[in-house]
Design a protein around this motif. Structure first.
Motif, mmCIF file in Angstrom:
data_model
loop_
_atom_site.group_PDB
_atom_site.id
_atom_site.type_symbol
_atom_site.label_atom_id
_atom_site.label_comp_id
_atom_site.label_asym_id
_atom_site.label_seq_id
_atom_site.Cartn_x
_atom_site.Cartn_y
_atom_site.Cartn_z
ATOM 1 N N ARG A 166 -11.943 48.955 25.380
ATOM 2 C CA ARG A 166 -12.556 48.161 26.452
ATOM 3 C C ARG A 166 -11.546 47.784 27.533
ATOM 4 O O ARG A 166 -11.630 46.719 28.132
ATOM 5 N N LEU A 174 -18.131 52.438 36.311
ATOM 6 C CA LEU A 174 -18.910 51.245 35.976
ATOM 7 C C LEU A 174 -18.395 50.583 34.695
ATOM 8 O O LEU A 174 -18.324 49.350 34.596
ATOM 9 N N ARG A 175 -18.038 51.449 33.725
ATOM 10 C CA ARG A 175 -17.519 50.925 32.460
ATOM 11 C C ARG A 175 -16.190 50.185 32.670
ATOM 12 O O ARG A 175 -15.947 49.121 32.101
ATOM 13 N N LYS A 178 -16.826 46.851 34.307
ATOM 14 C CA LYS A 178 -17.356 45.911 33.312
ATOM 15 C C LYS A 178 -16.242 45.410 32.390
ATOM 16 O O LYS A 178 -16.175 44.217 32.059
ATOM 17 N N ASN A 179 -15.356 46.356 31.971
ATOM 18 C CA ASN A 179 -14.229 45.958 31.112
ATOM 19 C C ASN A 179 -13.296 44.989 31.854
ATOM 20 O O ASN A 179 -12.770 44.040 31.260
ATOM 21 N N ILE A 181 -14.093 42.885 34.295
ATOM 22 C CA ILE A 181 -14.743 41.562 34.370
ATOM 23 C C ILE A 181 -14.656 40.848 33.028
ATOM 24 O O ILE A 181 -14.435 39.631 32.967
ATOM 25 N N HIS A 182 -14.791 41.604 31.958
ATOM 26 C CA HIS A 182 -14.704 41.013 30.620
ATOM 27 C C HIS A 182 -13.303 40.460 30.361
ATOM 28 O O HIS A 182 -13.152 39.364 29.799
#
Length: 296
Positions: A166, A174-175, A178-179, A181-182
């Motif tokens: 991640r 996109l992945r 997202k990672n 932001i996480h």
């Protein structure tokens, strides 16, 4: 090599960095800018090693070039017009030189702050101001450590996320977003929890109460008195030279600098000694230790 200037009393360290950082923020004279920039870079390399050279090559120099180019693109003051842009705005020599001077000043202050973070630890800062302004000194201490500490923590989080696939370097765009932001979310949660834990910990230790002793004890000895006297004397000379206009530098509408006189040379020498003082102390300390070791 261990930094000898860090072993001085916190008052000496704080007085020195207050002087050089404030002077570095306001002096745009090319000679003073050059002295401050070279001295800050030298001391930063002594403190942080090769990492400083890498940061300067990959971040500072490109940032200096970008700032030097952006200023004449938006600032069109000055009487020496070099050429015109397509939209009709002139590019002037004065705006280019002002951009270079401002970029050098910006980088110099960053280098001084990197040295400050390495020398003025949290316990030194709290030792100085913990009894006068306990809450504000604790907040300032946490803020000044914000960048290096949080940069180290986000690397730890990123490595941990990478182990489970991640990280921001894994997956499609996109992945990765997202990672990212996480990771920022985890970092924000950690920062808030850490701030609460720090506040509770300091309260449980009686921070801010009258007659509370400090964790670190510092002794103001004759060595500190001598160096602090030298620093205050040099600062006084530089301030007197500034009041007399020896470091005056005007960029707009035309470039005009104060003439190099005998009194100006004294101010330049005083500023050079002030800026290079920690590096000089380190070199002298190294020579002293080598001399002692040679006798063993």
């Amino acid at each position: 090599m261990k930094d000898a200037f860090s072993t001085f009393h916190p008052i000496v360290n704080f007085a020195y960095f207050t002087g050089v950082i404030l002077f570095g923020m306001f002096f745009l004279h090319p000679i003073l800018l050059g002295i401050a920039m070279i001295s800050a870079f030298t001391y930063s390399v002594m403190l942080n090693g090769k990492r400083t050279i890498r940061i300067n090559l990959f971040y500072m120099i490109p940032m200096m070039l970008l700032m030097s180019l952006l200023n004449p693109a938006f600032n069109h003051e000055g009487k020496t017009i070099l050429f015109y842009l397509k939209n009709g705005n002139p590019i002037t020599l004065e705006s280019i030189l002002y951009g270079i001077a401002a970029a050098c000043m910006f980088v110099t202050v960053i280098l001084w702050f990197s040295c400050y973070n390495a020398v003025m630890t949290s316990d030194k800062f709290i030792y100085l101001f913990g009894r006068i302004i306990p809450s504000l000194s604790l907040i300032l201490s946490m803020v000044l450590r914000f960048v290096p500490r949080y940069a180290a923590q986000i690397k730890v989080i990123s490595k941990a996320q990478k182990c489970i696939g991640r990280d921001v370097s894994q997956g499609n765009i996109l992945r990765r977003a997202k990672n990212g932001i996480h990771i920022v979310s985890i970092m924000t949660t950690w920062a808030l929890e850490n701030a609460i834990e720090t506040a509770d910990s300091m309260r449980s230790r009686g921070y801010g109460l009258p007659n509370r002793t400090s964790f670190s004890l510092f002794c103001f000895d004759n060595r500190d008195k001598a160096v602090l006297t030298v620093i205050m004397g040099l600062v006084t000379i530089v301030l007197a030279g500034s009041a007399a206009g020896e470091n005056t530098m005007r960029f707009f509408p035309s470039i005009k600098a104060a003439k190099v006189s005998f009194s100006a040379i004294i101010v330049y020498c005083a500023y050079l000694i002030l800026c290079i003082l920690p590096a000089f102390i380190n070199i002298m300390e190294g020579v002293k230790w080598r001399h002692i070791e040679s006798k063993i």
